[in-house]
Design an enzyme around this catalytic site. Structure first.
Site, PDB file in Angstrom:
ATOM      1  CE  LYS A  52      33.725  36.754  25.115  1.00  0.00           C
ATOM      2  NZ  LYS A  52      33.057  36.815  26.415  1.00  0.00           N
ATOM      3  CG  ASN A  53      29.433  37.365  24.739  1.00  0.00           C
ATOM      4  OD1 ASN A  53      30.366  36.840  25.349  1.00  0.00           O
ATOM      5  ND2 ASN A  53      29.275  38.674  24.669  1.00  0.00           N
ATOM      6  CB  CYS A  95      35.589  42.069  32.210  1.00  0.00           C
ATOM      7  SG  CYS A  95      36.302  41.330  30.747  1.00  0.00           S
ATOM      8  NE  ARG A 119      29.777  42.373  33.640  1.00  0.00           N
ATOM      9  CZ  ARG A 119      30.411  41.688  32.704  1.00  0.00           C
ATOM     10  NH1 ARG A 119      31.654  41.346  32.855  1.00  0.00           N
ATOM     11  NH2 ARG A 119      29.781  41.306  31.620  1.00  0.00           N
ATOM     12  CG  ASP A 178      30.801  43.319  24.738  1.00  0.00           C
ATOM     13  OD1 ASP A 178      31.000  43.888  25.821  1.00  0.00           O
ATOM     14  OD2 ASP A 178      30.306  42.171  24.648  1.00  0.00           O
ATOM     15  NE  ARG A 225      37.674  36.225  29.854  1.00  0.00           N
ATOM     16  CZ  ARG A 225      36.803  37.061  30.409  1.00  0.00           C
ATOM     17  NH1 ARG A 225      37.218  38.136  31.024  1.00  0.00           N
ATOM     18  NH2 ARG A 225      35.516  36.810  30.365  1.00  0.00           N
TER      19      ARG A 225
HETATM   20  C1  UD1 Z   1      26.666  40.116  28.353  1.00  0.00           C
HETATM   21  C2  UD1 Z   1      27.896  39.812  27.541  1.00  0.00           C
HETATM   22  C3  UD1 Z   1      28.912  40.939  27.655  1.00  0.00           C
HETATM   23  C4  UD1 Z   1      28.248  42.278  27.280  1.00  0.00           C
HETATM   24  C5  UD1 Z   1      26.972  42.489  28.071  1.00  0.00           C
HETATM   25  C6  UD1 Z   1      26.192  43.729  27.654  1.00  0.00           C
HETATM   26  C7  UD1 Z   1      28.008  37.394  27.657  1.00  0.00           C
HETATM   27  C8  UD1 Z   1      28.738  36.199  28.134  1.00  0.00           C
HETATM   28  N1  UD1 Z   1      28.499  38.578  28.031  1.00  0.00           N
HETATM   29  O1  UD1 Z   1      27.094  40.208  29.718  1.00  0.00           O
HETATM   30  O2  UD1 Z   1      30.002  40.682  26.777  1.00  0.00           O
HETATM   31  O3  UD1 Z   1      29.144  43.337  27.553  1.00  0.00           O
HETATM   32  O4  UD1 Z   1      26.092  41.345  27.910  1.00  0.00           O
HETATM   33  O5  UD1 Z   1      25.900  43.661  26.301  1.00  0.00           O
HETATM   34  O6  UD1 Z   1      27.045  37.298  26.930  1.00  0.00           O
HETATM   35  N2  UD1 Z   1      23.096  43.932  35.793  1.00  0.00           N
HETATM   36  C9  UD1 Z   1      22.527  44.109  37.024  1.00  0.00           C
HETATM   37  N3  UD1 Z   1      21.954  43.023  37.640  1.00  0.00           N
HETATM   38  C10 UD1 Z   1      21.944  41.785  37.056  1.00  0.00           C
HETATM   39  C11 UD1 Z   1      22.528  41.620  35.790  1.00  0.00           C
HETATM   40  C12 UD1 Z   1      23.109  42.723  35.178  1.00  0.00           C
HETATM   41  O7  UD1 Z   1      22.510  45.198  37.563  1.00  0.00           O
HETATM   42  O8  UD1 Z   1      21.414  40.843  37.651  1.00  0.00           O
HETATM   43  C13 UD1 Z   1      23.730  45.100  35.115  1.00  0.00           C
HETATM   44  C14 UD1 Z   1      25.228  44.888  34.930  1.00  0.00           C
HETATM   45  O9  UD1 Z   1      25.943  45.284  36.068  1.00  0.00           O
HETATM   46  C15 UD1 Z   1      25.492  45.790  33.746  1.00  0.00           C
HETATM   47  C16 UD1 Z   1      24.202  45.707  32.920  1.00  0.00           C
HETATM   48  O10 UD1 Z   1      23.214  45.214  33.809  1.00  0.00           O
HETATM   49  O11 UD1 Z   1      25.684  47.113  34.159  1.00  0.00           O
HETATM   50  C17 UD1 Z   1      24.299  44.792  31.709  1.00  0.00           C
HETATM   51  O12 UD1 Z   1      24.575  43.486  32.119  1.00  0.00           O
HETATM   52  P1  UD1 Z   1      24.078  42.201  31.319  1.00  0.00           P
HETATM   53  O13 UD1 Z   1      23.240  42.607  30.151  1.00  0.00           O
HETATM   54  O14 UD1 Z   1      23.510  41.250  32.294  1.00  0.00           O
HETATM   55  O15 UD1 Z   1      25.455  41.648  30.801  1.00  0.00           O
HETATM   56  P2  UD1 Z   1      26.033  40.178  30.897  1.00  0.00           P
HETATM   57  O16 UD1 Z   1      24.958  39.197  30.555  1.00  0.00           O
HETATM   58  O17 UD1 Z   1      26.781  40.018  32.150  1.00  0.00           O
END
Ligand code: UD1
Length: 422
Positions: free
Chosen positions: A22-23, A118, A123, A308, A400
Site C-alpha cells: 500500500k505505502n 489516521c 503528523r 506499523d 484502507r
Molecule cells: C509513512 C507511512 C506510515 C508509517 C510511517 C512511519 C505511507 C503512506 N505511510 O507515513 O504507514 O507509519 O511512514 O513509518 O507511507 N513528521 C513531522 N514533520 C513532517 C513529517 C513527519 O514531524 O513534516 C513526524 C510525524 O508526525 C511522525 C514521524 O515524523 O511522528 C514519522 O512520520 P513520517 O515518516 O513522515 O510518516 P509518513 O510518511 O506520514
C-alpha cells in the site's frame, strides 16, 4: 457499517499470498504527475486508500484506470487541469500530500491541503516544506492549504533532514528529479518503499543513487518519460500475517515474502520462540508448542522495528509468557488499540509512549472497535487467539490497508466472517 466476526479456533495452517505494498503504491501513483507519458503499476493492492489516491489524481486531471481486477493501474498525466489537492480528498488520507513535490517540480506551483489520515498523532508537514524550500520553493500556509511556488523552477541543493521522515523523503526526491542541478538529501529515510519509488523513477529516466542509505543523490533532468513498474511486496501485510500462526500456533507460508523486508521484526519473533525461515516461494512461520516468550520492542525508522507492526505485535505479547515493554518512538498517540485489547482480558498499562504488557494464558472474545488501520488488524489477530467470539466494528479502517482479509485468513483455517452493516 460492516463488522468482522472472529471465533478463536486453534492452529492455522496453509499459505497466504502477500499483496503489493500500500505505502509503496501510494507514493508511486503520484510519480505519474512528473511526466506527460504513461506510468503503469503492476502488483497493485486492492484497497480503499488506492481508490482515494485515484480520485485525487483524477481531480487533478490525470487519467487513471484500474485493470485486471485492480492489480494493474494505468495512469497518464499528459493533460492535467489543476494543481490543487482539495481538503475533501486529502483529509481522508495523509499520503495525499505526496502530490506536492511532483506538482511543484513539473508546474512550478502546487496548492495542497494539510492532510488528515489516521488519528495517531500530530503528523505535521514541516519536514516536507523545509526540504522543498531548500530546493528554492516558496511555501505559505493559507486557509489550511500549503501554497507552494517555484517560479524559476526548483534548484538542486544539499539538504539535511532533521528526522528521517518517509513522506518528506519521497516528496523531496520526486521534486528533485526535475530540479536544475544536483540535490543531496542527507538523513533520508531508508524504507523499502523509498527504494521501490527510486527504482521506478529511474525507469522513468531519473538519475538517482544512494536509495536505501541515509544519503540520496539526485541529478536533475529536463523531463521524465513513461514506465511500467511492479510494486514491491507489502512488508506490513507480510508482518501482520506472520503473526497469525505466531499467535494461534500452526505453520503458515507467506507467499512473496522476503526476509530483507522484515529482518528486525523476524528477529523479535525468533526471540519470542517463533520460527521464521525462507522458502522458495516466500517465508514460513511456525509455532509448534507452548506460549511465546515476552520480548521488548522499540519502534524506529527502517531498518528498525516498524511502527506499523507495533499494534499487531502487542496482540501477540498479550498472550506471551512474561512481561514485555513496547516503546513507540515514531507516533505519539499510537496505543489506541490497548484499551480495546484490555476489553478482551489483556493486561496492559500505558504511560506516555510506553506500553507494558503482561501476558495472559488466553484472551476472551468481546465486542471491540477499530480505531485506526493497524489497530483494527491487531484486534482481529487477538480475536483469532481468544476464547469465544470477537466482533470488530468500524472495519472501514481495515479496508484502507488489507485486501481480502477474510478470504486470506479463512484460507489457513481461521473462523472469520464479514457481517454486512445496515
Ligand atoms: C509513512 C507511512 C506510515 C508509517 C510511517 C512511519 C505511507 C503512506 N505511510 O507515513 O504507514 O507509519 O511512514 O513509518 O507511507 N513528521 C513531522 N514533520 C513532517 C513529517 C513527519 O514531524 O513534516 C513526524 C510525524 O508526525 C511522525 C514521524 O515524523 O511522528 C514519522 O512520520 P513520517 O515518516 O513522515 O510518516 P509518513 O510518511 O506520514
Amino acid at each position: 457499517m460492516d463488522s468482522i466476526l472472529v471465533t478463536g479456533n486453534g492452529p492455522l495452517n496453509g499459505q497466504i499470498p502477500i499483496a503489493g505494498a500500500k505505502n509503496a503504491c501510494l507514493t508511486l501513483m503520484p510519480a505519474t504527475l512528473l511526466s506527460e507519458e504513461p506510468l503503469t503499476l503492476t502488483n497493485a493492492p486492492r484497497l480503499s486508500d488506492i481508490k482515494t489516491m485515484t480520485a485525487l489524481l483524477q481531480s487533478l486531471g490525470a487519467e487513471v484506470s484500474s485493470l485486471q481486477d485492480g492489480q494493474v493501474i494505468a495512469m497518464s498525466s499528459h493533460s492535467l487541469t489543476s494543481q490543487t489537492a482539495d481538503y475533501d480528498i486529502v483529509r481522508k488520507m495523509r499520503a495525499s500530500n505526496l502530490v506536492l513535490g511532483p506538482l511543484l517540480a513539473r508546474f512550478g506551483q502546487a496548492v495542497v491541503s494539510l492532510p488528515g489520515g489516521c488519528a495517531i498523532g500530530a503528523r505535521p508537514m514541516d519536514l516536507h516544506v523545509e526540504g522543498l524550500e531548500a530546493l528554492g520553493a516558496e511555501v505559505e500556509l493559507k486557509d489550511g492549504y500549503l501554497h507552494a511556488k517555484a517560479p524559476g523552477g526548483l534548484k538542486g541543493a544539499v539538504h539535511q533532514m532533521r528526522f528521517a521522515s518517509v513522506g518528506a523523503t519521497e516528496n523531496i526526491v520526486m521534486a528533485a528529479t526535475l530540479a536544475k542541478g544536483t540535490t543531496v538529501l542527507k538523513n533520508a529515510a531508508r524504507e523499502p518503499e523509498i527504494v521501490d519509488l527510486v527504482e521506478c523513477l529511474r525507469k522513468m529516466g531519473a538519475q538517482i543513487s544512494g536509495e536505501g542509505t541515509p544519503t540520496i543523490e539526485i541529478q536533475g533532468v529536463d523531463r521524465l518519460h513513461g514506465a511500467t513498474h511492479q510494486v514491491v511486496t507489502d512488508r506490513i501485510e507480510l508482518g501482520t500475517y506472520m503473526l497469525a500462526p505466531a499467535i494461534c500456533g500452526g505453520e503458515v507460508e507467506l507467499l512473496g515474502g522476503r526476509m530483507s523486508l522484515v529482518e528486525s521484526f523476524a528477529a523479535k519473533l525468533d526471540a519470542a520462540g517463533v520460527s521464521v525461515s525462507e522458502t522458495e516461494g516466500g517465508l514460513k512461520v511456525a509455532r509448534k508448542n507452548g506460549r511465546v516468550r515476552a520480548v521488548d520492542v522499540v519502534t524506529e525508522p527502517f531498518p528498525g522495528f516498524p511502527t506499523d507492526l507495533q499494534a499487531q505485535m502487542m496482540a501477540l505479547m498479550c498472550t506471551a509468557e512474561g512481561t514485555s515493554v513496547l516503546e513507540e518512538r515514531i507516533f505519539e498517540n499510537r496505543f489506541m488499540h490497548a484499551p480495546e485489547l484490555v476489553r478482551m482480558g489483556a493486561q496492559i498499562e500505558v504511560h506516555g509512549g510506553t506500553a507494558t504488557v503482561t501476558g495472559v494464558e488466553r484472551l476472551k472474545g468481546a465486542p471491540v472497535m477499530a480505531t485506526d488501520l493497524r489497530a483494527s488488524v491487531s484486534l482481529i489477530l487477538a480475536g483469532l487467539a481468544a476464547e469465544g467470539e470477537t466482533t470488530v466494528s468500524r472495519v472501514y479502517h481495515l479496508d484502507r490497508g488489507y485486501e481480502h482479509v477474510v478470504r486470506k485468513l479463512e484460507g489457513v483455517g481461521a473462523k472469520i466472517e464479514r457481517i454486512k452493516g445496515q
